[in-house]
Scaffold this motif. Structure first.
Motif, PDB file in Angstrom:
ATOM      1  N   MET A   1       0.699  -1.254   0.047  1.00 53.30           N
ATOM      2  CA  MET A   1       0.211   0.010  -0.092  1.00 53.30           C
ATOM      3  C   MET A   1       1.001   1.162  -0.118  1.00 53.30           C
ATOM      4  O   MET A   1       1.824   1.462   0.933  1.00 53.30           O
ATOM      5  N   LYS A   2       0.815   2.205  -0.940  1.00 46.34           N
ATOM      6  CA  LYS A   2       1.410   3.356  -1.098  1.00 46.34           C
ATOM      7  C   LYS A   2       0.626   4.460  -0.505  1.00 46.34           C
ATOM      8  O   LYS A   2      -0.282   4.736  -0.816  1.00 46.34           O
ATOM      9  N   LEU A   3       1.354   5.120   0.427  1.00 46.51           N
ATOM     10  CA  LEU A   3       0.872   6.235   1.343  1.00 46.51           C
ATOM     11  C   LEU A   3       1.702   7.508   1.231  1.00 46.51           C
ATOM     12  O   LEU A   3       2.991   7.576   1.330  1.00 46.51           O
ATOM     13  N   GLU A   4       0.805   8.613   0.690  1.00 50.83           N
ATOM     14  CA  GLU A   4       1.534   9.930   0.268  1.00 50.83           C
ATOM     15  C   GLU A   4       0.622  10.986   1.014  1.00 50.83           C
ATOM     16  O   GLU A   4      -0.650  11.101   0.637  1.00 50.83           O
ATOM     17  N   LEU A   5       1.334  11.865   1.894  1.00 52.20           N
ATOM     18  CA  LEU A   5       0.509  12.890   2.500  1.00 52.20           C
ATOM     19  C   LEU A   5       1.046  14.033   2.040  1.00 52.20           C
ATOM     20  O   LEU A   5       2.055  14.555   1.744  1.00 52.20           O
ATOM     21  N   PHE A   6      -0.087  14.895   1.347  1.00 53.57           N
ATOM     22  CA  PHE A   6       0.008  16.224   1.099  1.00 53.57           C
ATOM     23  C   PHE A   6      -0.428  17.201   2.022  1.00 53.57           C
ATOM     24  O   PHE A   6      -1.163  17.218   2.707  1.00 53.57           O
ATOM     25  N   HIS A   7       0.626  17.998   2.407  1.00 52.77           N
ATOM     26  CA  HIS A   7       0.399  18.966   3.447  1.00 52.77           C
ATOM     27  C   HIS A   7       1.255  20.243   3.195  1.00 52.77           C
ATOM     28  O   HIS A   7       1.844  20.357   2.225  1.00 52.77           O
ATOM     29  N   PHE A   8       1.287  21.095   4.226  1.00 50.40           N
ATOM     30  CA  PHE A   8       2.045  22.378   4.287  1.00 50.40           C
ATOM     31  C   PHE A   8       2.405  22.766   5.773  1.00 50.40           C
ATOM     32  O   PHE A   8       1.813  22.233   6.791  1.00 50.40           O
ATOM     33  N   ASP A   9       3.497  23.480   5.829  1.00 51.34           N
ATOM     34  CA  ASP A   9       4.026  23.663   7.149  1.00 51.34           C
ATOM     35  C   ASP A   9       3.165  24.071   8.244  1.00 51.34           C
ATOM     36  O   ASP A   9       3.319  23.820   9.383  1.00 51.34           O
ATOM     37  N   THR A  10       2.524  25.336   7.769  1.00 57.43           N
ATOM     38  CA  THR A  10       1.523  25.891   8.986  1.00 57.43           C
ATOM     39  C   THR A  10       0.112  25.384   8.838  1.00 57.43           C
ATOM     40  O   THR A  10      -0.575  26.177   9.577  1.00 57.43           O
ATOM     41  N   CYS A  11      -0.130  24.442   8.435  1.00 60.73           N
ATOM     42  CA  CYS A  11      -1.372  23.852   8.305  1.00 60.73           C
ATOM     43  C   CYS A  11      -1.515  23.047   9.713  1.00 60.73           C
ATOM     44  O   CYS A  11      -1.015  21.835  10.111  1.00 60.73           O
ATOM     45  N   PRO A  12      -2.461  23.614  10.629  1.00 57.73           N
ATOM     46  CA  PRO A  12      -2.501  22.747  11.966  1.00 57.73           C
ATOM     47  C   PRO A  12      -3.427  21.214  11.818  1.00 57.73           C
ATOM     48  O   PRO A  12      -2.896  20.286  12.638  1.00 57.73           O
ATOM     49  N   PHE A  13      -4.100  21.285  10.807  1.00 50.60           N
ATOM     50  CA  PHE A  13      -4.726  19.929  10.580  1.00 50.60           C
ATOM     51  C   PHE A  13      -3.512  18.715  10.243  1.00 50.60           C
ATOM     52  O   PHE A  13      -3.584  17.569  10.398  1.00 50.60           O
ATOM     53  N   GLU A  30       5.156   8.896   2.536  1.00 50.97           N
ATOM     54  CA  GLU A  30       5.761   9.944   1.528  1.00 50.97           C
ATOM     55  C   GLU A  30       5.292  11.129   1.953  1.00 50.97           C
ATOM     56  O   GLU A  30       4.206  11.233   1.637  1.00 50.97           O
ATOM     57  N   TYR A  31       6.212  11.997   1.991  1.00 48.66           N
ATOM     58  CA  TYR A  31       5.672  13.639   2.371  1.00 48.66           C
ATOM     59  C   TYR A  31       5.627  14.457   1.076  1.00 48.66           C
ATOM     60  O   TYR A  31       6.572  14.345   0.339  1.00 48.66           O
ATOM     61  N   HIS A  32       4.583  15.368   0.835  1.00 51.05           N
ATOM     62  CA  HIS A  32       4.545  16.137  -0.379  1.00 51.05           C
ATOM     63  C   HIS A  32       3.972  17.254   0.000  1.00 51.05           C
ATOM     64  O   HIS A  32       3.009  17.816   0.497  1.00 51.05           O
ATOM     65  N   ASP A  33       5.102  18.439   0.268  1.00 48.04           N
ATOM     66  CA  ASP A  33       4.806  19.839   0.751  1.00 48.04           C
ATOM     67  C   ASP A  33       4.249  20.520  -0.590  1.00 48.04           C
ATOM     68  O   ASP A  33       4.870  20.824  -1.343  1.00 48.04           O
ATOM     69  N   ILE A  34       2.955  20.951  -0.444  1.00 49.58           N
ATOM     70  CA  ILE A  34       2.359  21.632  -1.658  1.00 49.58           C
ATOM     71  C   ILE A  34       2.759  22.950  -2.067  1.00 49.58           C
ATOM     72  O   ILE A  34       2.722  23.364  -3.125  1.00 49.58           O
ATOM     73  N   TYR A  35       3.416  23.760  -0.968  1.00 47.92           N
ATOM     74  CA  TYR A  35       4.060  24.772  -1.123  1.00 47.92           C
ATOM     75  C   TYR A  35       5.539  24.941  -1.331  1.00 47.92           C
ATOM     76  O   TYR A  35       6.168  25.990  -1.550  1.00 47.92           O
ATOM     77  N   LYS A  36       6.250  23.584  -0.994  1.00 50.24           N
ATOM     78  CA  LYS A  36       7.607  23.717  -1.572  1.00 50.24           C
ATOM     79  C   LYS A  36       7.815  22.959  -2.940  1.00 50.24           C
ATOM     80  O   LYS A  36       8.884  23.119  -3.333  1.00 50.24           O
ATOM     81  N   ASP A  37       6.817  22.486  -3.285  1.00 48.48           N
ATOM     82  CA  ASP A  37       7.041  21.579  -4.826  1.00 48.48           C
ATOM     83  C   ASP A  37       5.614  22.004  -5.446  1.00 48.48           C
ATOM     84  O   ASP A  37       4.317  21.495  -5.022  1.00 48.48           O
ATOM     85  N   GLU A  38       5.642  22.535  -6.515  1.00 50.77           N
ATOM     86  CA  GLU A  38       4.625  23.016  -7.349  1.00 50.77           C
ATOM     87  C   GLU A  38       3.799  21.740  -8.145  1.00 50.77           C
ATOM     88  O   GLU A  38       2.616  21.726  -8.104  1.00 50.77           O
ATOM     89  N   ALA A  39       4.746  20.648  -8.284  1.00 52.35           N
ATOM     90  CA  ALA A  39       4.353  19.690  -8.934  1.00 52.35           C
ATOM     91  C   ALA A  39       3.147  18.815  -8.039  1.00 52.35           C
ATOM     92  O   ALA A  39       2.305  18.119  -8.474  1.00 52.35           O
ATOM     93  N   SER A  40       3.778  19.119  -6.855  1.00 53.85           N
ATOM     94  CA  SER A  40       2.720  18.258  -5.504  1.00 53.85           C
ATOM     95  C   SER A  40       1.530  18.908  -5.505  1.00 53.85           C
ATOM     96  O   SER A  40       0.392  18.290  -5.627  1.00 53.85           O
ATOM     97  N   LEU A  41       1.435  20.371  -5.695  1.00 50.82           N
ATOM     98  CA  LEU A  41       0.192  21.153  -5.605  1.00 50.82           C
ATOM     99  C   LEU A  41      -0.634  20.721  -6.798  1.00 50.82           C
ATOM    100  O   LEU A  41      -1.682  20.404  -6.609  1.00 50.82           O
ATOM    101  N   GLN A  42      -0.008  20.554  -8.025  1.00 52.02           N
ATOM    102  CA  GLN A  42      -0.756  20.298  -9.271  1.00 52.02           C
ATOM    103  C   GLN A  42      -1.506  19.222  -9.118  1.00 52.02           C
ATOM    104  O   GLN A  42      -2.468  18.651  -9.513  1.00 52.02           O
ATOM    105  N   ARG A  43      -0.744  18.091  -8.701  1.00 49.97           N
ATOM    106  CA  ARG A  43      -1.226  16.753  -8.925  1.00 49.97           C
ATOM    107  C   ARG A  43      -2.371  16.457  -7.520  1.00 49.97           C
ATOM    108  O   ARG A  43      -3.294  15.930  -7.866  1.00 49.97           O
TER     109      ARG A  43
END
Ligand SMILES: N[C@@H](CCC(=O)N[C@@H](CS)C(=O)NCC(=O)O)C(=O)O
Length: 80
Positions: A1-13, A30-43
């Motif tokens: 099972m592949k797990l990827e968390l889309f998040h950003f630094d200042t998000c309390p949730f 696997e972590y994807h910071d949406i404001y540090k990686d444009e491709a993650s935000l797009q995805r």
């Protein structure tokens, strides 16, 4: 099972979800910071349909809502 968390630094949730991941000692997310990686935000927006964080992709399928994500993580411990 592949797990990827889309998040950003200042998000309390996001912090609540990350705390759960750390308390469980998981190394399978696997972590994807949406404001540090444009491709993650797009995805996130393309697949999930909205920019809301946190979002956990489970084998590529988006799961929103921190409480739902935490419930999912507790119900699916890291596989050996
Ligand atoms: N009920 C949601 C709230 C999530 C939420 O409000 N996230 C904010 C960041 S802290 C967000 O992504 N807002 C942008 C949006 O919803 O488009 C949860 O518990 O996950």
């Amino acid at each position: 099972m592949k797990l990827e968390l889309f998040h950003f630094d200042t998000c309390p949730f996001c912090k609540m979800v990350i705390r759960e991941i750390n308390e469980e000692g998981r190394t399978d997310v696997e972590y994807h910071d949406i404001y540090k990686d444009e491709a993650s935000l797009q995805r996130l927006v393309e697949v999930g349909g909205k920019e809301q964080c946190p979002c956990l992709f489970v084998d590529g399928k988006p799961l929103y809502e921190s409480a739902e994500i935490i419930r999912f993580l507790k119900a699916h411990p890291q596989e050996a």
